[in-house]
Structure formats: structure tokens, C-alpha cells
Design an enzyme around this catalytic site. Structure first.
Site, PDB file in Angstrom:
ATOM      1  N   THR A   1      -5.114   3.713  -8.007  1.00 51.10           N
ATOM      2  CA  THR A   1      -6.347   3.138  -8.560  1.00 51.10           C
ATOM      3  C   THR A   1      -6.606   1.795  -7.871  1.00 51.10           C
ATOM      4  O   THR A   1      -5.670   1.052  -7.552  1.00 51.10           O
ATOM      5  CB  THR A   1      -6.266   2.956 -10.093  1.00 51.10           C
ATOM      6  OG1 THR A   1      -5.278   1.965 -10.406  1.00 51.10           O
ATOM      7  CG2 THR A   1      -5.950   4.257 -10.808  1.00 51.10           C
ATOM      8  N   GLY A   2      -7.891   1.506  -7.624  1.00 46.35           N
ATOM      9  CA  GLY A   2      -8.217   0.287  -6.878  1.00 46.35           C
ATOM     10  C   GLY A   2      -7.662   0.355  -5.467  1.00 46.35           C
ATOM     11  O   GLY A   2      -7.187  -0.639  -4.924  1.00 46.35           O
ATOM     12  N   GLY A   3      -7.781   1.523  -4.855  1.00 43.58           N
ATOM     13  CA  GLY A   3      -7.177   1.734  -3.529  1.00 43.58           C
ATOM     14  C   GLY A   3      -8.068   1.359  -2.360  1.00 43.58           C
ATOM     15  O   GLY A   3      -7.693   1.561  -1.215  1.00 43.58           O
TER      16      GLY A   3
ATOM     17  N   SER B   1      -8.981  -1.695  -1.575  1.00 43.63           N
ATOM     18  CA  SER B   1      -8.829  -3.112  -1.186  1.00 43.63           C
ATOM     19  C   SER B   1      -7.394  -3.573  -1.397  1.00 43.63           C
ATOM     20  O   SER B   1      -6.648  -2.978  -2.184  1.00 43.63           O
ATOM     21  CB  SER B   1      -9.782  -3.931  -2.070  1.00 43.63           C
ATOM     22  OG  SER B   1      -9.642  -5.305  -1.836  1.00 43.63           O
TER      23      SER B   1
ATOM     24  N   ILE C   1      -3.760  -4.728  -2.100  1.00 44.11           N
ATOM     25  CA  ILE C   1      -2.457  -4.070  -2.293  1.00 44.11           C
ATOM     26  C   ILE C   1      -2.623  -2.544  -2.421  1.00 44.11           C
ATOM     27  O   ILE C   1      -1.823  -1.777  -1.886  1.00 44.11           O
ATOM     28  CB  ILE C   1      -1.755  -4.655  -3.545  1.00 44.11           C
ATOM     29  CG1 ILE C   1      -1.405  -6.135  -3.311  1.00 44.11           C
ATOM     30  CG2 ILE C   1      -0.515  -3.849  -3.907  1.00 44.11           C
ATOM     31  CD1 ILE C   1      -0.983  -6.900  -4.567  1.00 44.11           C
ATOM     32  N   GLY C   2      -3.681  -2.127  -3.105  1.00 44.86           N
ATOM     33  CA  GLY C   2      -3.932  -0.689  -3.273  1.00 44.86           C
ATOM     34  C   GLY C   2      -4.190  -0.012  -1.938  1.00 44.86           C
ATOM     35  O   GLY C   2      -3.666   1.079  -1.664  1.00 44.86           O
TER      36      GLY C   2
ATOM     37  N   SER D   1       2.531  -8.591 -12.517  1.00 45.34           N
ATOM     38  CA  SER D   1       2.494  -9.885 -11.820  1.00 45.34           C
ATOM     39  C   SER D   1       3.619 -10.766 -12.346  1.00 45.34           C
ATOM     40  O   SER D   1       3.994 -10.659 -13.520  1.00 45.34           O
ATOM     41  CB  SER D   1       1.165 -10.582 -12.092  1.00 45.34           C
ATOM     42  OG  SER D   1       1.214 -11.918 -11.619  1.00 45.34           O
TER      43      SER D   1
ATOM     44  N   TYR E   1      -4.916 -13.449 -18.286  1.00 42.63           N
ATOM     45  CA  TYR E   1      -4.388 -12.622 -17.182  1.00 42.63           C
ATOM     46  C   TYR E   1      -2.896 -12.361 -17.409  1.00 42.63           C
ATOM     47  O   TYR E   1      -2.431 -11.213 -17.347  1.00 42.63           O
ATOM     48  CB  TYR E   1      -4.610 -13.345 -15.848  1.00 42.63           C
ATOM     49  CG  TYR E   1      -4.071 -12.614 -14.640  1.00 42.63           C
ATOM     50  CD1 TYR E   1      -4.751 -11.514 -14.111  1.00 42.63           C
ATOM     51  CD2 TYR E   1      -2.879 -13.010 -14.022  1.00 42.63           C
ATOM     52  CE1 TYR E   1      -4.255 -10.838 -12.997  1.00 42.63           C
ATOM     53  CE2 TYR E   1      -2.383 -12.341 -12.916  1.00 42.63           C
ATOM     54  CZ  TYR E   1      -3.074 -11.249 -12.406  1.00 42.63           C
ATOM     55  OH  TYR E   1      -2.578 -10.581 -11.309  1.00 42.63           O
TER      56      TYR E   1
HETATM   57  P1  NAD Z   1      -8.167  -6.747  -4.755  1.00 44.27           P
HETATM   58  O1  NAD Z   1      -9.288  -7.427  -5.423  1.00 44.27           O
HETATM   59  O2  NAD Z   1      -8.111  -6.703  -3.267  1.00 44.27           O
HETATM   60  O3  NAD Z   1      -8.041  -5.251  -5.271  1.00 44.27           O
HETATM   61  C1  NAD Z   1      -8.269  -4.899  -6.610  1.00 44.27           C
HETATM   62  C2  NAD Z   1      -8.689  -3.449  -6.654  1.00 44.27           C
HETATM   63  O4  NAD Z   1      -8.905  -3.083  -8.026  1.00 44.27           O
HETATM   64  C3  NAD Z   1     -10.011  -3.214  -5.919  1.00 44.27           C
HETATM   65  O5  NAD Z   1      -9.932  -2.005  -5.234  1.00 44.27           O
HETATM   66  C4  NAD Z   1     -11.015  -3.109  -7.056  1.00 44.27           C
HETATM   67  O6  NAD Z   1     -12.116  -2.273  -6.734  1.00 44.27           O
HETATM   68  C5  NAD Z   1     -10.154  -2.456  -8.126  1.00 44.27           C
HETATM   69  N1  NAD Z   1     -10.721  -2.631  -9.460  1.00 44.27           N
HETATM   70  C6  NAD Z   1     -10.966  -3.787 -10.130  1.00 44.27           C
HETATM   71  N2  NAD Z   1     -11.518  -3.498 -11.312  1.00 44.27           N
HETATM   72  C7  NAD Z   1     -11.609  -2.152 -11.387  1.00 44.27           C
HETATM   73  C8  NAD Z   1     -12.097  -1.252 -12.358  1.00 44.27           C
HETATM   74  N3  NAD Z   1     -12.638  -1.682 -13.504  1.00 44.27           N
HETATM   75  N4  NAD Z   1     -12.027   0.074 -12.114  1.00 44.27           N
HETATM   76  C9  NAD Z   1     -11.502   0.539 -10.944  1.00 44.27           C
HETATM   77  N5  NAD Z   1     -11.048  -0.268  -9.987  1.00 44.27           N
HETATM   78  C10 NAD Z   1     -11.097  -1.592 -10.206  1.00 44.27           C
HETATM   79  O7  NAD Z   1      -6.877  -7.449  -5.329  1.00 44.27           O
HETATM   80  P2  NAD Z   1      -5.295  -7.167  -5.209  1.00 44.27           P
HETATM   81  O8  NAD Z   1      -4.685  -8.505  -5.101  1.00 44.27           O
HETATM   82  O9  NAD Z   1      -4.987  -6.132  -4.210  1.00 44.27           O
HETATM   83  O10 NAD Z   1      -5.011  -6.637  -6.690  1.00 44.27           O
HETATM   84  C11 NAD Z   1      -4.333  -5.441  -7.000  1.00 44.27           C
HETATM   85  C12 NAD Z   1      -3.462  -5.645  -8.199  1.00 44.27           C
HETATM   86  O11 NAD Z   1      -2.447  -6.608  -7.865  1.00 44.27           O
HETATM   87  C13 NAD Z   1      -4.157  -6.196  -9.439  1.00 44.27           C
HETATM   88  O12 NAD Z   1      -3.708  -5.496 -10.578  1.00 44.27           O
HETATM   89  C14 NAD Z   1      -3.690  -7.647  -9.484  1.00 44.27           C
HETATM   90  O13 NAD Z   1      -3.701  -8.171 -10.787  1.00 44.27           O
HETATM   91  C15 NAD Z   1      -2.305  -7.527  -8.930  1.00 44.27           C
HETATM   92  N6  NAD Z   1      -1.699  -8.743  -8.389  1.00 44.27           N
HETATM   93  C16 NAD Z   1      -2.233  -9.390  -7.318  1.00 44.27           C
HETATM   94  C17 NAD Z   1      -1.622 -10.544  -6.842  1.00 44.27           C
HETATM   95  C18 NAD Z   1      -2.168 -11.306  -5.668  1.00 44.27           C
HETATM   96  O14 NAD Z   1      -1.725 -12.434  -5.437  1.00 44.27           O
HETATM   97  N7  NAD Z   1      -3.095 -10.770  -4.898  1.00 44.27           N
HETATM   98  C19 NAD Z   1      -0.453 -11.009  -7.441  1.00 44.27           C
HETATM   99  C20 NAD Z   1       0.078 -10.325  -8.538  1.00 44.27           C
HETATM  100  C21 NAD Z   1      -0.550  -9.188  -8.982  1.00 44.27           C
END
Ligand code: NAD
Length: 252
Positions: free
Chosen positions: A12-14, A16, A18-19, A135, A148
Site C-alpha cells: 500500500t502506498g507503493g 512513492s 519507502i513503498g 516509526s 503521528y
Molecule cells: P511518501 O509520502 O513518499 O509515501 C507515502 C505513500 O502512502 C504514498 O504512496 C501515498 O500515496 C500513500 N498514501 C498516503 N495516504 C494514503 C491513503 N489514504 N491511501 C492510500 N495511500 C496513501 O512517504 P514515505 O516516507 O515513503 O512513507 C511511507 C511510510 O513510512 C509511512 O507510513 C510513514 O509514516 C512511514 N515512515 C516514514 C519515515 C520517513 O522518515 N520518511 C520514517 C518513519 C516512518
């Protein structure tokens, strides 16, 4: 032979961050990958780049998750790997937390994540692996992250209970707790560029390994937990944070 050959994976959220990197890693290891996201254009573009299937589904909409599950069932039958990754980061100081922000952030990061697993359970194969993207904020008192952090702490709590209940079906569920990782998530907070730069520098100085994580760092751990190499691991959490969680008082 690639370690995920023959396995079907949903990220999910793939589209962008990390996904995206994890979808790439799972595919490189032989899995048949489906990515999801909210924006049709972004999901389509990412799916084309990755050479995987893309399905639009907003995790804050339970009917959309039902439809996602139905589409995956129709096309792939059963699922082996569920990477519950979609999430948002909306900072706000204590005393200025609005009901709207609370509902939105909890609705995606906790409710959406929990119901993603709940609704996929009927089509998970025996031996399936669920990975929840949490996180290190679940354990820190970092300013402006109250909601958060609570959303991720709640998710980790669900991971533990679900691990016990799903064990008889040989379904494993674990949490991954990254520290700061370079992804577009911070730019989506509405914080000005300058403030973001200052935040990144201050944060980097406090990380013992002196760098932010890259999405690929997290993807490697996801690939491991998804595989049968991790077949004795369930109900666990993995900090992947350059050491920040063990040394919060680091000065230089
Ligand atoms: P990102 O913004 O690049 O990716 C987030 C993804 O989630 C995107 O593909 C977006 O479309 C999707 N998304 C958001 N809301 C959505 C919804 N309602 N329905 C479907 N998809 C949805 O950010 P990321 O940093 O890759 O985040 C991925 C995960 O990692 C998140 O859960 C975030 O909390 C967690 N995280 C990130 C960090 C960091 O520093 N980047 C650190 C700890 C945890």
C-alpha cells in the site's frame, strides 16, 4: 532461485518513497507485486516504471479497501505478502491538535492500516507475511508528533496482538520502525523549505551513523521479513534508524 518466486505481494502506498523502493525489492526477488495509492496518475506512472500492477485505493475508505481485496482476489486468488506502508505525517504542537487532523492522521495511519490487514485476512495464504510500516516516533517524545506517534504506537500494539492470534494460521506479522528516511513525506507537511532543511540538519547530527536512511535501506528489511528466511519471526519490531533510538542524548 529468487527467494520470493511464486509469491504475490501487495504494497500500500507503493507509488512513492519507502513503498516504491520496497515494491522494487520484492519484485527483484521474484514476487508478483501490486502497488496501491490514492492518485490514479501517480499509481499508473509508478506501476509502469516498476513493471507491476497498480490499483487505486484510499486506505481511509473502508469500501475502497474492500474493492482492492476483491480485485486482488479476482486476478491473483491468494496473497502471500502484505506490506502495510501507506501513511502520512502531519505535525502539530500539543494544544493545537484539531479534531480534523486527529481523524485524518489516525484514519490513515492506524484505522486504515488495521483494516487493510483485517480485510485481506480472508485471502492470505498459510505462511503469509504482514509487515506494518511504523516509526521510531512510536517511542519518542519528539515535539509536534503527538498524534503521528500515537498512530504508530497503536499500530505496533495491534501487531503484537495479531501476531498471537494469527500464529495458528502460520501467518506472521511484524513492524518496521524507521528513523528519518529521505522520501517526499516531509515535503507534504506544508512546512517551508527552509524549516525542513533546518530540521533535516538537526536530525542528521543526532543520528549516530550521521545520515538519513534511504528508502532502499528499509526495502531490504521488508524483503527479508517477507521471505521464508524470516519464518520464525512474528510479533517483532525492527528499529532501522542509524542508531538514533539508542542514543537520544548524543551531543556530536
Ligand atoms: P511518501 O509520502 O513518499 O509515501 C507515502 C505513500 O502512502 C504514498 O504512496 C501515498 O500515496 C500513500 N498514501 C498516503 N495516504 C494514503 C491513503 N489514504 N491511501 C492510500 N495511500 C496513501 O512517504 P514515505 O516516507 O515513503 O512513507 C511511507 C511510510 O513510512 C509511512 O507510513 C510513514 O509514516 C512511514 N515512515 C516514514 C519515515 C520517513 O522518515 N520518511 C520514517 C518513519 C516512518
Amino acid at each position: 532461485m529468487s527467494k520470493l518466486n511464486g509469491k504475490v505481494a501487495v504494497v500500500t502506498g507503493g507509488n512513492s518513497g519507502i513503498g516504491y523502493a520496497s515494491a522494487q525489492e520484492l519484485k527483484a526477488n521474484g514476487a508478483n507485486v501490486i502497488i496501491t495509492g490514492r492518485s490514479a496518475e501517480k499509481v499508473d506512472n509508478a506501476a509502469k516504471e516498476l513493471g507491476v500492477k497498480g490499483i487505486v485505493a484510499d486506505v481511509s475508505d473502508l469500501a475502497a479497501i474492500d474493492s482492492l481485496v476483491a480485485q486482488v482476489k479476482e486476478e491473483f486468488g491468494k496473497l502471500d505478502i502484505l506490506f502495510v506502508n501507506a501513511g502520512i505525517f502531519q505535525p502539530a504542537p500539543v494544544g493545537q491538535i484539531s479534531e480534523e487532523m486527529f481523524d485524518h492522521q489516525m484514519g490513515i495511519n492506524f484505522k486504515g492500516a488495521l483494516f487493510t490487514t483485517e480485510k485481506f485476512l480472508p485471502i492470505l495464504n498459510e505462511g503469509a507475511s504482514i509487515i506494518n510500516l511504523s516509526s521510531v516516533n512510536a517511542y519518542t517524545g519528539m515535539p509536534n508528533t503527538a498524534v503521528y506517534a500515537a498512530s504508530k504506537a497503536a499500530l505496533n500494539s495491534y501487531t503484537r496482538t495479531a501476531a498471537t492470534e494469527l500464529a495458528p494460521k502460520k501467518i506472521r506479522i511484524n513492524s518496521v520502525n524507521p528513523g528519518p528516511v529521505y522520501t517526499p513525506i516531509f515535503g507534504k507537511t506544508g512546512m517551508p523549505e527552509e524549516q525542513l532543511g533546518g530540521f533535516a540538519e538537526a536530525m542528521q547530527n543526532r543520528i549516530p551513523l550521521k545520515r538519513f536512511g534511504q528508502p532502499e535501506d528499509i526495502a531490504k528489511l521488508v524483503g527479508f521479513l517477507a521471505s521464508d528466511d524470516a519464518s520464525f519471526i512474528t510479533g517483532s519490531e525492527y528499529n532501522i534508524d542509524g542508531g538514533i533510538n539508542v542514543n537520544p542524548l548524543l551531543v556530536d
